[in-house]
Design a protein around this motif. Structure first.
Motif, PDB file in Angstrom:
ATOM      1  N   LEU A 179       0.828  -1.287  -0.030  1.00 52.35           N
ATOM      2  CA  LEU A 179      -0.022  -0.038  -0.022  1.00 52.35           C
ATOM      3  C   LEU A 179       0.885   1.457  -0.113  1.00 52.35           C
ATOM      4  O   LEU A 179       0.454   2.182  -0.503  1.00 52.35           O
ATOM      5  N   PHE A 183       1.093   4.378  -3.113  1.00 52.06           N
ATOM      6  CA  PHE A 183       0.945   5.847  -3.144  1.00 52.06           C
ATOM      7  C   PHE A 183       2.310   6.597  -3.603  1.00 52.06           C
ATOM      8  O   PHE A 183       2.173   7.521  -3.925  1.00 52.06           O
TER       9      PHE A 183
ATOM     10  N   GLU B 329     -11.643   8.826   0.437  1.00 54.43           N
ATOM     11  CA  GLU B 329     -11.436   7.457   0.456  1.00 54.43           C
ATOM     12  C   GLU B 329     -11.698   6.569   1.664  1.00 54.43           C
ATOM     13  O   GLU B 329     -12.099   5.674   1.891  1.00 54.43           O
ATOM     14  N   TYR B 403      -9.384  -2.261   1.222  1.00 56.14           N
ATOM     15  CA  TYR B 403      -9.593  -0.822   0.785  1.00 56.14           C
ATOM     16  C   TYR B 403      -9.542   0.015   1.957  1.00 56.14           C
ATOM     17  O   TYR B 403      -8.986   1.113   2.042  1.00 56.14           O
ATOM     18  N   PHE B 405      -7.443  -0.549   4.662  1.00 57.47           N
ATOM     19  CA  PHE B 405      -6.050  -0.280   4.984  1.00 57.47           C
ATOM     20  C   PHE B 405      -5.345   0.962   4.047  1.00 57.47           C
ATOM     21  O   PHE B 405      -4.654   1.559   4.380  1.00 57.47           O
ATOM     22  N   LYS B 406      -5.799   0.741   2.541  1.00 59.51           N
ATOM     23  CA  LYS B 406      -5.460   1.488   1.607  1.00 59.51           C
ATOM     24  C   LYS B 406      -5.750   2.899   2.135  1.00 59.51           C
ATOM     25  O   LYS B 406      -4.985   3.826   1.970  1.00 59.51           O
ATOM     26  N   ILE B 409      -3.391   4.057   4.815  1.00 56.68           N
ATOM     27  CA  ILE B 409      -2.105   4.475   4.396  1.00 56.68           C
ATOM     28  C   ILE B 409      -2.036   5.675   3.756  1.00 56.68           C
ATOM     29  O   ILE B 409      -1.195   6.683   3.648  1.00 56.68           O
ATOM     30  N   GLY B 410      -3.198   6.252   3.169  1.00 56.36           N
ATOM     31  CA  GLY B 410      -3.565   7.255   2.076  1.00 56.36           C
ATOM     32  C   GLY B 410      -3.415   8.504   3.145  1.00 56.36           C
ATOM     33  O   GLY B 410      -2.911   9.627   2.859  1.00 56.36           O
ATOM     34  N   GLN B 482     -17.717   4.545  -3.594  1.00 54.27           N
ATOM     35  CA  GLN B 482     -17.083   5.794  -3.904  1.00 54.27           C
ATOM     36  C   GLN B 482     -17.921   7.011  -4.365  1.00 54.27           C
ATOM     37  O   GLN B 482     -17.442   8.037  -4.278  1.00 54.27           O
TER      38      GLN B 482
END
Lengths: 522, 486
Positions: A179, A183, B329, B403, B405-406, B409-410, B482
């Protein structure tokens, strides 16, 4: 398209078996074997159509999958994954044939797990999308979990849960790494667009490396392996040693080395030290095992140590040797597990003390066992020698790490001879026990199972060029990436990092060496 | 001032209200088979679902009743979650209730009332409306939890739920009062305007924390979770499935709406709290679940842990700090996860109901030994749901977790994701243990399982299809999720 067929044909077999399970045992086995052989035959097309003049990915397919997250169904193979794909498609039908008579309960489930596992493994080797890679990496756990847990030995539940938890703990870290890479890769999981330097590359390297090190397994992450091997059914052990462990080393060569070369170099001293400890420790522990299967399991720890050593050698010869050694280990150790399984089916024991003098009663078995044992030791003329020699040669010449490591690793070769030959001697020679007097020799099916393995064991040993030539360019690309920085240790010999002849030079050297040794033996 | 009512905006709620009136009326006639009421519930919820989907696709937006009620793609997506849950729960309830001595009318009535309450919560643009919805939902659930009057466990569960739930409602209401004191209004957009960076009165902060406590109780976040295992264990299994799914989603819907829309200027304060609560909730839920021998209790702790995963998404949305992509997100991953969670959790409880013997349900994990060979269909249902809860691909649970977790991280919440990922590995242990029991252990005694009820099997097949379909083609639900960000 061809590649997609190879990946998903086994899954089609799973569905076919699920629908036709009522037809009876023979039909199920025939379907499974047919699908396995067909997949292998089709995958041979990958070999013949593979262009060895380029190191880039071939048979590439890219389709949108989850476009809003930058995820695509993106597959392709290069000269490294080609071999692992072929190893997988080769070992699966061998395993199906080997399990022909030994599975009495839940046959359809067994064959379905095996074929589903094949799809998962092939997917891991072919994925060019990090998400897809992770999906295959995780989903392959489920069939393996069932293979060990349902058809395994007495402590199978402990072993299978340990196996899953170790792998999942590692992949949890890898998921974070994937992940974070996403990015930094312009919101895409595409592996082929990943390049340049990344923020926190040390941490990212570790996140991936620990996941792979658990799978390899590198000392000290190896403790799940003996349990899993001992408790798994024969076929499970073959697949585990033959292919699953290679997913770890494959991950290192596909992700850790090319993506984070600086971090890889930084951690090289630590990693190779662990690898050498693994080589020696695995060999010493193997030596004292009373159980044949455990002995072979610990020998895997030792052998995989060599592979990791070669991967971090920064030299073309070393990395090529490692890739070749992955295949070699798959063949030799796979064959050893099969042989141990065959004798277990006859005697229902794997304890070395229960045997002795078997060569008198089972001559064919003894001959095959001897060839495989020698291959595992690394006798010149058989496959193990070529890989191990290239790894040690590459590590020594390039000097990416201290030569002391290489010296100790070489000692591991001697230890391998000690534990394997000693085991062979105790099992095959001496007096034949009364209980073993009626053990039948290998039957036709078992010989058919072993012959293809023997063929490749000898082929790679005598003429490794077709194997090396296809992987040369792809390994070259990895080598250029890891060699962009000067090695920390002084070099013995100035090498041109990007010289494609380098690899050939390594091969040549081996062949010279071999002909010398062969001349000597004569 | 005459109020102009746009009936079209209220369509899903109206359909549910109408359905519950019809159920109420038909319950009066003894000559009508009581399963008909179940089918009416399903049909009514189905129509409301269809209407919600149509409105969601058309992108309907609007407010009603002086902006107290807000319909947008966010509330419509939650309607879809609630209605899918209601339909699945009604399907698994029909055979479960089908015993002569049980009244079924009030059961479906209360389920519909609770659903209506949830829909109000998701659409509430005003703290009072949210509270009304919450109470409508909670009161129905208290009764449902104690629905089996003759069973002491069920009565105890109802009582426990009532006492602790009332307590939580009081916290929630007190929070609203304090926020009103600080901001001078209870309307969500007006609160947002009233709170500026330099006007953070202590009243607002205190009110915010009380809201966290109130929501924490309702969605069972550690340390406000103690009621959940007892209630899940004692309540009828179908109601345990219902409580663990829809109401939890409704709680999170209001949570998201109030914290993201009304309190964005307090984000620094609350996102830190949520990060901490998320870590605590996941870890405590998963670790205690390992020790459980009763499958309903295990699923209760698992659902606590899942609330922790959902909190990751909330924290990610809160910690986005001006990063618009990360914020949306965070929200979309939260709502997608809730949808997936509801389907798989109801599926898991449904599989528990399916494993019914002559002397009642099989609630001990050891009762599942050998089901892999003796009850293959049941074992497959259960395995798919548990693997999905554990987050293995190719199931929906994996997509949801990935999703979430993503998104975290974002928002650069690395530590939170590491804790979450390790928790996933921990949770695999107890989910797989049930699979181990089913496929790898031999039963100690022969249990006489009753034959499968067809409605239950239909419900489970729908859940399995949903879980696998979202797992293989995530875009199907991911894109709508989304598009449902406010």
């Amino acid at each position: 398209m061809l590649l997609s067929i190879v990946i998903f044909l086994p899954l089609l077999g799973v569905i076919a078996i699920a629908l036709l399970r009522g037809l009876g045992a023979t039909a199920i086995k025939t379907i499974a074997l047919g699908i396995g052989v067909l997949t292998f035959v089709i995958s041979l097309g990958l070999y013949t159509g593979f262009n060895a003049d380029t190191g880039t990915f071939q048979y590439v397919t890219q389709e949108n999958w989850i476009s809003s997250l930058g995820i695509s169904y993106h597959i392709g193979i290069d000269g490294i994954s080609l071999w692992l794909v072929l190893l997988t498609t080769f070992l699966t039908p061998v395993c199906i044939l080997a399990a022909w008579d030994s599975i009495d309960k839940g046959l359809s489930g067994f064959m379905m797990s095996l074929l589903a596992l094949e799809t998962g493994m092939l997917g891991v080797f072919c994925s060019l999308d990090l998400f897809l890679f992770f999906v295959f990496w995780e989903s392959m756990l489920i069939p393996m979990y069932f293979l060990i847990g349902v058809w395994g030995g007495e402590r199978r539940i402990y072993a299978t849960i340990k196996f899953v938890l170790y792998t999942m703990a590692g992949s949890a870290l890898m998921l974070v790494g994937i992940l974070a890479l996403y990015f930094q890769n312009d919101n895409s999981f595409d592996l082929t667009t990943l390049s340049g330097s990344f923020e926190h590359s040390d941490l990212l390297f570790l996140a991936f490396f620990i996941a792979f090190a658990i799978k390899v397994p590198l000392f000290p992450f190896h403790t799940w392996l003996p349990d899993a091997h001992v408790e798994a059914p024969t076929v499970g052990s073959v697949i585990l040693a033959g292919v699953l462990l290679k997913m770890g080393t494959y991950g290192i060569i596909r992700f850790c080395l090319p993506l984070f070369p600086d971090a890889a170099e930084k951690f090289t001293p630590l990693i190779v030290t662990l690898a050498v400890i693994g080589i020696i420790y695995g060999a010493l522990v193997a030596m004292v095992q009373p159980d044949l299967k455990k002995l072979v399991a610990y020998s895997s720890v030792s052998h995989l140590g060599f592979v990791v050593l070669g991967l971090f050698s920064q030299s073309a010869a070393g990395i090529q040797g490692s890739v070749l050694q992955m295949i070699n280990h798959g063949l030799s150790t796979g064959a050893l597990f099969l042989l141990v399984g065959m004798i277990y089916e006859r005697r229902h024991s794997r304890m070395i003390v229960d045997f002795g003098g078997l060569s008198k009663r089972m001559p064919i078995f003894a001959v095959i066992f001897m060839i495989v044992t020698l291959s595992s030791i690394g006798l010149p003329g058989l496959n193990g020698f070529v890989g191990e020699y290239m790894i040690l040669f590459g590590s020594f010449v390039r000097g990416a790490f201290s030569k002391v490591h290489v010296v100790f690793a070489t000692a591991g070769v001697i230890l391998a001879a000690v534990y394997m030959l000693w085991m062979f001697q105790r099992v095959m020679f001496g007096t034949l026990d009364k209980t073993n007097e009626n053990l039948p020799d290998l039957n036709a099916r078992e010989i058919v199972v072993m012959l293809p393995l023997l063929l490749f064991i000898v082929w790679i040993g005598v003429y490794p060029k077709p194997f090396l030539s296809k992987m040369e360019k792809s390994v070259g690309i990895v080598v250029t990436k890891v060699q962009t920085t000067e090695p920390a240790m002084g070099r013995l010999e100035k090498q041109k990092p990007r010289d494609p002849k380098l690899a050939l030079h390594g091969t040549q050297h081996i062949q010279d060496e071999k002909s010398e040794k062969e001349a000597e033996t004569k | 001032m005459p109020i102009e009512i746009n009936w079209q905006l209220l369509m899903p709620e109206l359909v549910i209200a109408l359905t519950l009136i019809i159920v109420l009326v038909f319950d009066l006639f003894d000559s009508i088979s009581k399963t008909v009421l179940g089918w009416m519930t399903i049909v009514g919820a189905g129509i409301a679902l269809w209407v919600s989907i149509q409105m969601h696709q058309a992108g309907t937006v609007g407010t009603q009743f002086n902006e107290m009620f807000k319909v947008d793609s966010f509330s419509l997506f939650f309607n879809i979650i609630f209605l899918v849950s209601t339909i699945l729960v009604a399907l698994i309830s029909m055979s479960y209730l089908d015993r002569g001595d049980r009244k079924q009318g009030p059961y479906y009535l209360l389920i519909l009332l609770a659903t209506l309450g949830m829909m109000l919560m998701a659409a509430g643009n005003e703290l009072i409306i949210v509270f009304l919805g919450l109470e409508l939902m909670s009161l129905s659930l208290y009764v449902l939890a104690g629905y089996f009057r003759e069973s002491p466990a069920s009565s105890e569960a109802g009582m426990k739920y009532l006492l602790l739930g009332a307590f939580a409602s009081a916290f929630f209401l007190y929070g609203i009062a304090l926020i009103y004191g600080g901001a001078g209004t209870t309307s969500v957009p007006a609160i947002a305007e009233a709170i500026t960076a330099d006007n953070k009165s202590p009243l607002l902060l205190a009110g915010m924390f009380l809201l966290v406590v109130g929501f924490g109780f309702k969605v069972a976040i550690v340390p406000f979770h103690q009621w959940a295992p007892d209630v899940y264990e004692g309540a009828p299994t179908t109601i345990a499935a219902f409580i663990s799914a829809g109401p939890k989603a409704a709680g999170f819907a209001a949570f998201l709406r109030i914290f993201m829309e009304a309190l964005p200027n307090l984000q620094v304060e609350w996102s830190g709290v949520l990060i901490l609560l998320a870590m605590l909730t996941m870890t405590v839920g998963n670790v205690i679940a390992i020790a459980q021998t009763n499958i309903k209790r295990m699923l209760a702790y698992s659902s606590i842990a899942h609330a922790g995963y959902v909190l990751i998404g909330l924290a990610a949305a809160g910690a986005a700090a001006g990063n618009e992509a990360a914020r949306s997100e965070g929200i979309s991953s939260t709502i997608l996860y809730l949808l997936i969670y509801c389907v798989m959790n109801i599926g898991a409880f449904g599989a528990v109901i399916l494993a019914k013997t002559e002397d009642g349900e099989s609630l001990m994990i050891s009762d599942y030994a050998g089901l892999g060979t003796r009850k293959p269909l049941l074992a497959i249902f259960m395995s798919v749901m548990l693997l999905s809860l554990a987050g293995f691909p190719p199931t929906a649970g994996f997509v949801g977790k990935f999703y979430i977790f993503k998104s975290a991280i974002g928002s650069e919440l690395y530590l939170l994701v590491i804790v979450g990922a390790i928790n996933t590995a921990i949770s695999a242990f107890y989910y797989l243990r049930v699979v181990v029991t089913m496929y790898m252990r031999e039963p100690e005694e022969e249990l006489a399982f009753t034959p499968y009820a067809s409605t239950l099997v239909v419900g489970l097949i729908l859940a399995v299809i949903g879980v696998l379909l979202i797992g293989i083609l995530p875009s199907l639900m991911l894109t709508p999720a989304q598009n449902s960000v406010f």
